[in-house]
Design a protein around this motif. Structure first.
Motif, PDB file in Angstrom:
ATOM      1  N   ILE A 112      18.764 -12.526  58.344  1.00 10.69           N
ATOM      2  CA  ILE A 112      18.429 -11.436  58.501  1.00 10.69           C
ATOM      3  C   ILE A 112      17.656 -11.006  57.073  1.00 10.69           C
ATOM      4  N   ARG A 113      16.808 -10.002  57.183  1.00  9.60           N
ATOM      5  CA  ARG A 113      16.257  -8.944  56.420  1.00  9.60           C
ATOM      6  C   ARG A 113      15.746  -7.379  56.521  1.00  9.60           C
ATOM      7  N   ILE A 114      16.687  -6.639  57.529  1.00 10.10           N
ATOM      8  CA  ILE A 114      16.357  -6.030  57.753  1.00 10.10           C
ATOM      9  C   ILE A 114      16.716  -4.112  57.041  1.00 10.10           C
ATOM     10  N   ASP A 115      16.427  -4.487  55.743  1.00 13.92           N
ATOM     11  CA  ASP A 115      16.475  -2.878  54.656  1.00 13.92           C
ATOM     12  C   ASP A 115      15.776  -2.270  55.455  1.00 13.92           C
ATOM     13  N   ASP A 116      16.489  -0.677  55.236  1.00 14.56           N
ATOM     14  CA  ASP A 116      15.903  -0.077  55.750  1.00 14.56           C
ATOM     15  C   ASP A 116      14.672   0.471  56.954  1.00 14.56           C
ATOM     16  N   THR A 117      15.647   0.331  57.678  1.00 15.22           N
ATOM     17  CA  THR A 117      15.382   0.535  59.645  1.00 15.22           C
ATOM     18  C   THR A 117      16.840   1.197  60.205  1.00 15.22           C
ATOM     19  N   PRO A 118      16.201   1.881  60.773  1.00 14.85           N
ATOM     20  CA  PRO A 118      17.074   2.054  62.095  1.00 14.85           C
ATOM     21  C   PRO A 118      17.974   1.422  62.743  1.00 14.85           C
ATOM     22  N   VAL A 119      18.563   0.422  62.059  1.00 20.39           N
ATOM     23  CA  VAL A 119      18.889  -0.704  63.177  1.00 20.39           C
ATOM     24  C   VAL A 119      21.151   0.193  62.975  1.00 20.39           C
ATOM     25  N   ASP A 120      21.887   0.171  64.030  1.00 21.05           N
ATOM     26  CA  ASP A 120      22.706   0.701  63.965  1.00 21.05           C
ATOM     27  C   ASP A 120      23.829  -0.564  64.765  1.00 21.05           C
ATOM     28  N   ASP A 121      25.607   0.040  64.593  1.00 26.48           N
ATOM     29  CA  ASP A 121      26.391  -0.198  64.627  1.00 26.48           C
ATOM     30  C   ASP A 121      26.351  -1.302  66.767  1.00 26.48           C
ATOM     31  N   PRO A 122      26.115  -0.743  67.543  1.00 21.90           N
ATOM     32  CA  PRO A 122      25.842  -1.455  68.693  1.00 21.90           C
ATOM     33  C   PRO A 122      24.783  -2.757  68.813  1.00 21.90           C
ATOM     34  N   SER A 123      23.548  -2.523  68.350  1.00 18.86           N
ATOM     35  CA  SER A 123      22.419  -3.361  67.813  1.00 18.86           C
ATOM     36  C   SER A 123      24.029  -4.863  66.695  1.00 18.86           C
ATOM     37  N   LEU A 124      24.550  -4.302  66.299  1.00 15.41           N
ATOM     38  CA  LEU A 124      24.972  -4.991  64.977  1.00 15.41           C
ATOM     39  C   LEU A 124      25.824  -6.387  65.790  1.00 15.41           C
ATOM     40  N   LYS A 125      26.481  -5.724  66.757  1.00 10.75           N
ATOM     41  CA  LYS A 125      27.341  -6.045  67.706  1.00 10.75           C
ATOM     42  C   LYS A 125      27.051  -7.177  68.819  1.00 10.75           C
ATOM     43  N   VAL A 126      25.311  -7.229  69.024  1.00  9.59           N
ATOM     44  CA  VAL A 126      25.136  -7.577  70.084  1.00  9.59           C
ATOM     45  C   VAL A 126      24.281  -8.966  68.783  1.00  9.59           C
ATOM     46  N   LEU A 127      24.607  -9.317  67.820  1.00 11.51           N
ATOM     47  CA  LEU A 127      23.822 -10.286  66.585  1.00 11.51           C
ATOM     48  C   LEU A 127      25.483 -11.438  66.453  1.00 11.51           C
ATOM     49  N   VAL A 128      26.507  -9.972  66.134  1.00  5.04           N
ATOM     50  CA  VAL A 128      27.429 -10.926  66.577  1.00  5.04           C
ATOM     51  C   VAL A 128      27.700 -11.697  67.475  1.00  5.04           C
ATOM     52  N   ALA A 129      27.759 -11.513  68.899  1.00  2.00           N
ATOM     53  CA  ALA A 129      28.402 -11.990  69.836  1.00  2.00           C
ATOM     54  C   ALA A 129      27.332 -13.304  70.462  1.00  2.00           C
ATOM     55  N   ASN A 130      25.882 -13.125  69.767  1.00  3.39           N
ATOM     56  CA  ASN A 130      25.076 -13.969  70.079  1.00  3.39           C
ATOM     57  C   ASN A 130      24.713 -15.304  68.713  1.00  3.39           C
ATOM     58  N   ASN A 131      25.100 -15.204  67.660  1.00  8.68           N
ATOM     59  CA  ASN A 131      24.934 -15.302  66.567  1.00  8.68           C
ATOM     60  C   ASN A 131      25.095 -15.336  65.728  1.00  8.68           C
ATOM     61  N   SER A 132      27.492 -15.454  65.611  1.00  7.71           N
ATOM     62  CA  SER A 132      28.083 -15.152  64.679  1.00  7.71           C
ATOM     63  C   SER A 132      28.212 -16.859  64.172  1.00  7.71           C
ATOM     64  N   ASP A 133      27.731 -17.581  65.237  1.00  5.12           N
ATOM     65  CA  ASP A 133      28.069 -18.533  64.458  1.00  5.12           C
ATOM     66  C   ASP A 133      26.990 -19.946  63.266  1.00  5.12           C
ATOM     67  N   THR A 134      26.408 -19.444  63.565  1.00  2.00           N
ATOM     68  CA  THR A 134      25.179 -19.144  62.737  1.00  2.00           C
ATOM     69  C   THR A 134      24.978 -18.358  61.135  1.00  2.00           C
ATOM     70  N   LEU A 135      24.940 -17.187  61.037  1.00  4.72           N
ATOM     71  CA  LEU A 135      24.658 -15.869  60.414  1.00  4.72           C
ATOM     72  C   LEU A 135      25.027 -16.680  59.188  1.00  4.72           C
ATOM     73  N   LYS A 136      24.191 -16.575  58.112  1.00  6.29           N
ATOM     74  CA  LYS A 136      24.599 -16.963  56.739  1.00  6.29           C
ATOM     75  C   LYS A 136      23.995 -15.800  55.896  1.00  6.29           C
ATOM     76  N   LEU A 137      22.866 -15.180  56.698  1.00  6.85           N
ATOM     77  CA  LEU A 137      22.823 -14.030  55.082  1.00  6.85           C
ATOM     78  C   LEU A 137      22.097 -13.074  56.554  1.00  6.85           C
ATOM     79  N   LEU A 138      22.542 -11.638  55.598  1.00  7.62           N
ATOM     80  CA  LEU A 138      22.514 -10.531  56.079  1.00  7.62           C
ATOM     81  C   LEU A 138      21.951  -9.693  54.796  1.00  7.62           C
ATOM     82  N   LYS A 139      20.814  -9.153  54.942  1.00  4.49           N
ATOM     83  CA  LYS A 139      20.723  -8.161  53.792  1.00  4.49           C
ATOM     84  C   LYS A 139      20.529  -6.856  54.669  1.00  4.49           C
ATOM     85  N   MET A 140      20.986  -5.751  54.143  1.00  7.65           N
ATOM     86  CA  MET A 140      20.596  -4.237  55.042  1.00  7.65           C
ATOM     87  C   MET A 140      20.964  -3.330  54.162  1.00  7.65           C
ATOM     88  N   SER A 141      20.562  -3.036  53.280  1.00 10.13           N
ATOM     89  CA  SER A 141      20.100  -2.062  52.622  1.00 10.13           C
ATOM     90  C   SER A 141      19.559  -0.517  53.122  1.00 10.13           C
TER      91      SER A 141
END
Length: 426
Positions: free
Chosen positions: A175-204
């Motif tokens: 996931i590459r989501i630099d320069d976006t208004p992503v927040d903590d609750p949406s990251l929790k949703v990400l983790v809840a559904n994709n924790s076993d597969t996530l390998k790359l996260l870019k969020m500067s």
């Protein structure tokens, strides 16, 4: 007579001339025309065509149109969203977007959105994301080609659209989501559904994410191998989470250290023990730091040993700071200094050459180094310097070397031909 001419013409079309037969490939019999090529052959041809050419080719015949809709051709797609009034870049046609959503949303796996500086383009990207309810996306990239336009979108709209993908994909790995208004609750949703597969996260440059939000990702996503974030999200707790026994070896950690208002930003210090824990766990990790600070803001950095491997200074950096780097960055591989000042950096460069035994690349812009000091630096580093990009005005002639002599002396120690640069190449 007219009927006879027509029949003759018709026969000529059915039975090609000797010249036409000669042009036809030996492997192609009269019954084998382009419309009868095997499905896998046409599919391979289509995979090498641009989307526009592929669409044109699909109108040749029904079989080619069937190939055009083959799922394999729609696993990877880049939506280009630009406003004609403000951008010269082409945009994905709205009709094609609707066709993809209706027919190929379930086939999409590698998806990116490139948007221009207009808020309308970013909103259009969010509208598309919110419709991908049957997707199995593996990689997602939200890319602003100019100004970060996603930041102008309503946060509720953006988070709602992103959550649709996070919930429905179940297999996101990148996931590459630099320069976006992503927040903590949406990251929790990400983790809840994709924790076993996530390998790359870019969020500067995601100002709505807190250190606790990114810590939640590190705590749950034990397969995370690459991470990019701003320095204000970095913490001792995060480094320790990335160093846990359950976590795979981290391969790449990028940290952007940015200040917009001189003197207004407070930068915390990371403990040496936290860095050491990360290196013990992931000894081969690349730690990349980009600095965009003012000179007076560097005080908290590199006071103790820091295992950074790549350093880029986008604004002026003091001699004192470069001296600290020579003392406390033994893993340094690459160093780029865009500006320094009018004091020669001879001592600092020689110290870096002595202590940073892994240094292979260096770039210097608006700095000053005497020719003798530079030759000594290159002599100490030797052939391990695979990239040496030094602006011509950086070098100050002295009693030992002038500008005509410097290139031959440096080339001798590098073991290859070298000349100073006329303009920056990094």
């Amino acid at each position: 007579m007219k009927r006879g001419r027509t029949g003759l013409k018709s026969q000529c079309q059915i039975f090609p001339s000797l010249g036409e037969r000669a042009k036809r490939p030996k492997w192609m019999t009269p019954a084998q025309d382009w419309g009868n090529l095997p499905h896998h052959v046409v599919l391979q041809i289509f995979q090498h065509l641009s989307l526009v050419d592929r669409a044109r080719a699909s109108s040749v015949c029904r079989r080619w149109n069937d190939v055009f809709h083959t799922p394999d051709l729609w696993r990877r797609f880049e939506f280009e969203l630009n406003q004609p009034a403000t951008s010269y870049l082409r945009s994905t046609h709205p009709d094609l977007i609707q066709q993809i959503i209706k027919k190929h949303a379930q086939h999409l796996q590698y998806v990116s959105f490139k948007v221009d500086s207009c808020t309308e383009s970013a909103e259009a990207a969010c509208d598309i994301l919110s419709q991908l309810v049957n997707c199995t996306i593996k990689t997602l990239g939200l890319i602003s080609t100019a100004r970060p336009s996603f930041m102008d979108v309503s946060q509720a709209h953006f988070v709602s659209a992103l959550t649709v993908v996070f919930v429905n994909s179940k297999s996101l790995s990148s996931i590459r989501i630099d320069d976006t208004p992503v927040d903590d609750p949406s990251l929790k949703v990400l983790v809840a559904n994709n924790s076993d597969t996530l390998k790359l996260l870019k969020m500067s440059s995601c100002p709505h994410v807190s250190p606790a939000g990114i810590l939640c990702v590190a705590d749950q996503c034990h397969g995370l191998r690459e991470l990019a974030l701003n320095y204000h999200l970095l913490s001792d707790e995060l480094l320790l989470a990335l160093s846990s026994e359950k976590h795979v070896h981290l391969e790449h950690l990028r940290i952007d250290v940015v200040s917009e208002n001189p003197g207004q930003t407070h930068f915390h210090t990371i403990k040496r023990s936290s860095w050491e824990a990360l290196i013990r766990h992931s000894p081969k990790v690349n730690i990349v730091m980009y600095f965009f600070l003012y000179e007076e803001e560097f005080e908290p950095f590199f006071c103790e040993e820091t295992p950074v491997t790549h350093l880029y200074f986008g604004r002026a950096v003091s001699k004192m700071m470069l001296g600290r780097i020579g003392l406390n960055c033994p893993r340094l591989v690459e160093l780029v200094v865009c500006a320094n000042g009018i004091e020669p950096l001879d001592e600092e460069l020689i110290r870096i050459a002595e202590r940073c035994k892994s240094l292979t690349a260096i770039g210097l812009g608006e700095c000053e180094v005497t020719c003798s000091g530079f030759v000594e630096f290159v002599k100490m580093c030797g052939g391990r310097l695979t990239q040496l990009s030094i602006m011509e005005e950086v070098l100050i002639p002295d009693s030992s070397y002038n500008m005509e002599q410097i290139h031959s002396e440096v080339s001798k120690h590098l073991g290859r031909m070298w000349f100073p640069d006329m303009m920056p190449t990094w």
